[in-house]
Scaffold this active site. Structure first.
Site, mmCIF file in Angstrom:
data_model
loop_
_atom_site.group_PDB
_atom_site.id
_atom_site.type_symbol
_atom_site.label_atom_id
_atom_site.label_comp_id
_atom_site.label_asym_id
_atom_site.label_seq_id
_atom_site.Cartn_x
_atom_site.Cartn_y
_atom_site.Cartn_z
ATOM 1 N N LYS A 115 0.867 -1.190 0.000
ATOM 2 C CA LYS A 115 0.000 0.000 0.000
ATOM 3 C C LYS A 115 0.900 1.236 0.000
ATOM 4 C CE LYS A 115 -3.922 0.903 0.605
ATOM 5 N NZ LYS A 115 -4.886 1.444 -0.419
ATOM 6 N N ASP A 153 -5.147 -3.650 -1.934
ATOM 7 C CA ASP A 153 -6.613 -3.666 -2.055
ATOM 8 C C ASP A 153 -7.036 -4.126 -3.449
ATOM 9 O OD1 ASP A 153 -5.544 -1.294 -3.074
ATOM 10 O OD2 ASP A 153 -7.204 -0.026 -2.427
ATOM 11 N N ASP A 160 -6.518 -15.813 3.520
ATOM 12 C CA ASP A 160 -7.875 -16.267 3.856
ATOM 13 C C ASP A 160 -8.786 -16.111 2.647
ATOM 14 O OD1 ASP A 160 -7.343 -16.858 6.575
ATOM 15 O OD2 ASP A 160 -9.313 -16.090 7.170
#
Ligand code: IPM
Ligand code: MG
Length: 369
Positions: A193, A226, A254
């Site tokens: 990020k 993201d 996950d």
């Protein structure tokens, strides 16, 4: 004959149930007579807290440091919601990762053909999927200091976590990712990020520098974390190896697990640096947690735990042939339509944890001939 010492740490909840299936596989391998595994078992997580008042005892960490590999189930559960933050079950796992210096966490997301219709995504999106998430495991927000909660003068509270990365931490995880990519489809996506985090700027710079100095033959893409999360569900097959920091790696893995049908399918290997003999410290654990809602009912899917052990055979013991037997047996059992509850599909047969273990063992007999 090669002899290796394994430390088994089943942990809490379904951790103990899925570990029981690994023990049966070890017994099968020992009986075959080509390798001998000595097993030692100990406590971690809430189970350790109940006995020792800490989530992992010093003596257990010593055993882990001496073992040829550690096989861990899962830690945590609502029973320990009230324990002090420093002693919460997860802290045992984090201490093991830190004390064993297991900086590289490999999380392969592979979609077995039989499960392509079981994913919540369309078959064409996940069929044939084979990606490797390389998560930095001993730095970043998980361990950065200060990490504290303080009460301000006005009575308000303030909590701080700190994201820290140094050049060498980024370099070593980057090399792991590029080395793996060379043995796969030769492509790495580095997720950060950098648009909001200065640690992301450094991450990006270091990955770029390692790439141009040592790995310019590998295709490298930088991707914002993201966007990576979004692309993983839009068209995951664009990825081969994804390298990222500790926190983003936790979340993205996950997410990736659901591409394989269930969190109960995703194994992981946590590796340290190579020593002078080319050996690495290692711990193998499924990506899933303790699933308190189904614990103690023999409903858990043991496949992620078993394939984590197969990763141990491959990465720690150079027993790729044995790992192949296990993975082929699992594919066959899934082809036959046997399913634990988490991967249950119409027309399939729902089986217990132990029945899944039985089926895998009997297919291992068949595969091994
Ligand atoms: C994982 C788990 C752990 C983590 C928890 C149990 C501390 O979610 O291995 O992904 O956040 O690393
Ligand atoms: Mg996680």
């Amino acid at each position: 004959m090669a002899t290796f010492d394994l430390l088994l740490l089943p942990g809490d909840g379904i951790g103990t149930e899925v570990m029981a299936e690994v023990k049966r596989i070890v017994t099968w391998l020992n009986a075959r007579g080509t390798v001998t595994f000595n097993l030692e078992e100990d406590l971690v997580g809430g189970a350790a807290y109940d006995v020792h008042g800490v989530a992992v005892a010093d003596a257990t960490v010593d055993k882990a440091l001496k073992a040829d590999a550690v096989i861990l189930g899962a830690v945590g559960g609502p029973k320990w919601d009230g324990v002090p933050y420093e002693a919460r079950p997860e802290s045992g796992l984090l201490r093991l990762r830190k004390d064993l210096e297991l900086f590289a966490n490999l999380r392969p997301a592979i979609c077995y053909p039989a499960l392509a219709d079981g994913s919540s995504l369309k078959r064409e999106v996940v069929e044939g999927l084979d990606i490797m998430i390389v998560r930095e495991l001993t730095g970043g927000t998980y361990f950065g200091e200060p990490k504290e909660m303080v009460t301000l003068q006005n009575g308000e509270k303030r909590a701080v976590d700190t994201q820290i990365y140094t050049t060498h931490e980024i370099e070593r995880i980057t090399r792991i990712a590029f080395d793996l990519a060379r043995k796969r489809s030769n492509k790495v996506h580095s997720a950060d990020k950098r648009n909001v985090m200065i640690s992301g700027v450094l991450w990006n710079e270091v990955v770029t520098a390692v790439h141009s100095a040592e790995y310019s033959d590998v295709e490298l893409h930088h991707i914002l974390a993201d966007n990576c999360a979004m692309q993983l569900v839009r068209w995951p097959k664009q990825f081969d190896v994804i390298v990222t920091d500790n926190l983003f790696g936790d979340i993205l893995s996950d997410e990736a697990s659901m591409l394989t049908g269930s969190l109960g399918m995703l194994p992981s290997a946590s590796l340290g640096a190579e020593d002078d003999n080319g050996k690495r410290r290692a711990m193998y654990e499924p990506v899933h947690g303790t699933a308190p809602d189904i614990a103690g009912q023999s409903k858990a899917n043991p496949i992620a735990m078993i394939t984590s052990f197969a990763m141990a055979l491959r990465y720690s013991f150079d027993l790729g042939g044995e790992a192949d037997i296990i993975e082929k047996a699992i594919a066959k059992v899934l082809d036959q339509g046997l399913r634990t509850g988490d991967i249950m599909q119409e027309g399939c047969q729902e089986v217990s944890t132990t029945a899944m273990g039985d089926a895998i063992l009997s297919e291992m007999d068949a595969v091994a001939g």
